[in-house]
Design an enzyme around this catalytic site. Structure first.
Site, PDB file in Angstrom:
ATOM      1  N   LYS A 115       0.739  -9.468  -2.676  1.00 17.89           N
ATOM      2  CA  LYS A 115       0.206  -8.996  -4.022  1.00 17.89           C
ATOM      3  C   LYS A 115       0.695  -9.667  -5.060  1.00 17.89           C
ATOM      4  CE  LYS A 115      -0.612  -4.197  -2.771  1.00 17.89           C
ATOM      5  NZ  LYS A 115      -0.276  -2.815  -3.261  1.00 17.89           N
ATOM      6  N   HIS A 133       3.516   9.951 -10.561  1.00 20.13           N
ATOM      7  CA  HIS A 133       4.616   9.525  -9.802  1.00 20.13           C
ATOM      8  C   HIS A 133       5.640  10.549 -10.389  1.00 20.13           C
ATOM      9  CE1 HIS A 133       2.815   5.349  -9.481  1.00 20.13           C
ATOM     10  NE2 HIS A 133       2.691   5.653  -8.294  1.00 20.13           N
ATOM     11  N   SER A 150      -2.451   3.816 -10.106  1.00 19.29           N
ATOM     12  CA  SER A 150      -1.814   2.925 -10.806  1.00 19.29           C
ATOM     13  C   SER A 150      -2.952   1.794 -11.084  1.00 19.29           C
ATOM     14  CB  SER A 150      -0.753   2.071 -10.291  1.00 19.29           C
ATOM     15  OG  SER A 150       0.479   2.939 -10.038  1.00 19.29           O
ATOM     16  N   ARG A 208      -2.384  12.749  -2.450  1.00 19.57           N
ATOM     17  CA  ARG A 208      -3.745  13.115  -3.356  1.00 19.57           C
ATOM     18  C   ARG A 208      -4.979  13.757  -2.555  1.00 19.57           C
ATOM     19  NH1 ARG A 208      -3.210   7.464  -6.175  1.00 19.57           N
ATOM     20  NH2 ARG A 208      -2.976   7.124  -4.015  1.00 19.57           N
TER      21      ARG A 208
HETATM   22  P1  ADP Z   1       1.309   2.084  -3.401  1.00 16.54           P
HETATM   23  O1  ADP Z   1       1.822   0.801  -3.731  1.00 16.54           O
HETATM   24  O2  ADP Z   1       2.034   2.395  -1.739  1.00 16.54           O
HETATM   25  O3  ADP Z   1       0.105   2.685  -3.337  1.00 16.54           O
HETATM   26  P2  ADP Z   1       2.002   3.408  -5.651  1.00 16.54           P
HETATM   27  O4  ADP Z   1       3.059   2.754  -6.403  1.00 16.54           O
HETATM   28  O5  ADP Z   1       0.663   3.625  -6.009  1.00 16.54           O
HETATM   29  O6  ADP Z   1       2.177   2.974  -3.901  1.00 16.54           O
HETATM   30  O7  ADP Z   1       2.404   5.107  -5.217  1.00 16.54           O
HETATM   31  C1  ADP Z   1       3.686   5.353  -4.515  1.00 16.54           C
HETATM   32  C2  ADP Z   1       3.599   6.855  -4.007  1.00 16.54           C
HETATM   33  O8  ADP Z   1       3.151   7.673  -5.128  1.00 16.54           O
HETATM   34  C3  ADP Z   1       2.669   6.944  -3.126  1.00 16.54           C
HETATM   35  O9  ADP Z   1       3.334   7.930  -2.135  1.00 16.54           O
HETATM   36  C4  ADP Z   1       1.176   7.783  -3.383  1.00 16.54           C
HETATM   37  O10 ADP Z   1       0.621   8.540  -2.884  1.00 16.54           O
HETATM   38  C5  ADP Z   1       2.366   8.610  -4.694  1.00 16.54           C
HETATM   39  N1  ADP Z   1       1.166   8.422  -5.889  1.00 16.54           N
HETATM   40  C6  ADP Z   1       0.391   7.503  -6.512  1.00 16.54           C
HETATM   41  N2  ADP Z   1      -0.127   8.292  -7.366  1.00 16.54           N
HETATM   42  C7  ADP Z   1       0.019   9.405  -7.491  1.00 16.54           C
HETATM   43  C8  ADP Z   1      -0.523  10.570  -8.224  1.00 16.54           C
HETATM   44  N3  ADP Z   1      -1.232  10.359  -9.046  1.00 16.54           N
HETATM   45  N4  ADP Z   1       0.231  11.753  -7.937  1.00 16.54           N
HETATM   46  C9  ADP Z   1       1.147  11.886  -7.117  1.00 16.54           C
HETATM   47  N5  ADP Z   1       1.495  10.996  -6.292  1.00 16.54           N
HETATM   48  C10 ADP Z   1       0.836   9.932  -6.370  1.00 16.54           C
END
Ligand code: ADP
Length: 152
Positions: free
Chosen positions: A41, A17, A128, A90
């Site tokens: 959630k 992120h 995450s 990704r």
């Molecule tokens: P969600 O709850 O929508 O799954 P996340 O909090 O996991 O969202 O992620 C928010 C954004 O960050 C999304 O656009 C996701 O594609 C991006 N993202 C998540 N993990 C990564 C990563 N490892 N590298 C780049 N972008 C990421």
């Protein structure tokens, strides 16, 4: 003013992120990292911690702000006058998921554009959910989160 919303759960924020946000800083006047409240959630880390960690990560970048929102991302964008939604891509699985959401959003609010940045290769495997699993089971989750923050 070019305002982008970067929506997600950020439970917790990862270096994936962080990298997407940092790469987007030159593209927008303001980036709002928006933590969605999802009633179905329950989060692993508290909302207070997730907000604090994002603030700490971007303390030297005043154009990055963090807030919490509920309801549709697209409605939140309209409310705060953001014309862009920022997302990271990704894998092809991300693409298929994002394509549907992006196209539905476009149909509802054509004036809002979703902008995708490809993840750096070294972050493609990071999510995450994996960081939570490592943390929950006593592994070293710290290496997957921004240097500025300390997971307890
Ligand atoms: P969600 O709850 O929508 O799954 P996340 O909090 O996991 O969202 O992620 C928010 C954004 O960050 C999304 O656009 C996701 O594609 C991006 N993202 C998540 N993990 C990564 C990563 N490892 N590298 C780049 N972008 C990421």
């Amino acid at each position: 003013m070019k305002i982008a919303v970067f929506p997600g759960s950020f439970d917790p924020i990862t270096i994936g992120h962080e990298s997407i946000i940092k790469r987007a800083i030159p593209l927008f006047d303001k980036i709002i990292v928006a933590i969605g409240k999802n009633n179905e959630k329950t989060s692993y880390f508290s909302i207070e911690k997730r907000i604090q960690w994002i603030k700490e990560t971007f303390i030297e970048h005043p154009s990055v702000e963090v807030c919490e929102y509920s309801g549709l991302t697209i409605d939140f964008c309209k409310e705060i006058n953001a014309r862009y939604i920022l997302r990271g891509l990704r894998t092809s699985a991300d693409f298929e998921f994002e394509r549907s959401i992006g196209q539905v959003n476009k149909q509802m609010h054509p004036e809002i554009e979703t902008i995708f940045l490809l993840t750096l290769p070294e972050h493609t495997h990071l999510a995450s959910s994996i960081v939570r699993d490592v943390h929950r089971n006593g592994g070293d989750a710290q290496q997957f989160v921004p240097k500025a923050i300390k997971l307890d």
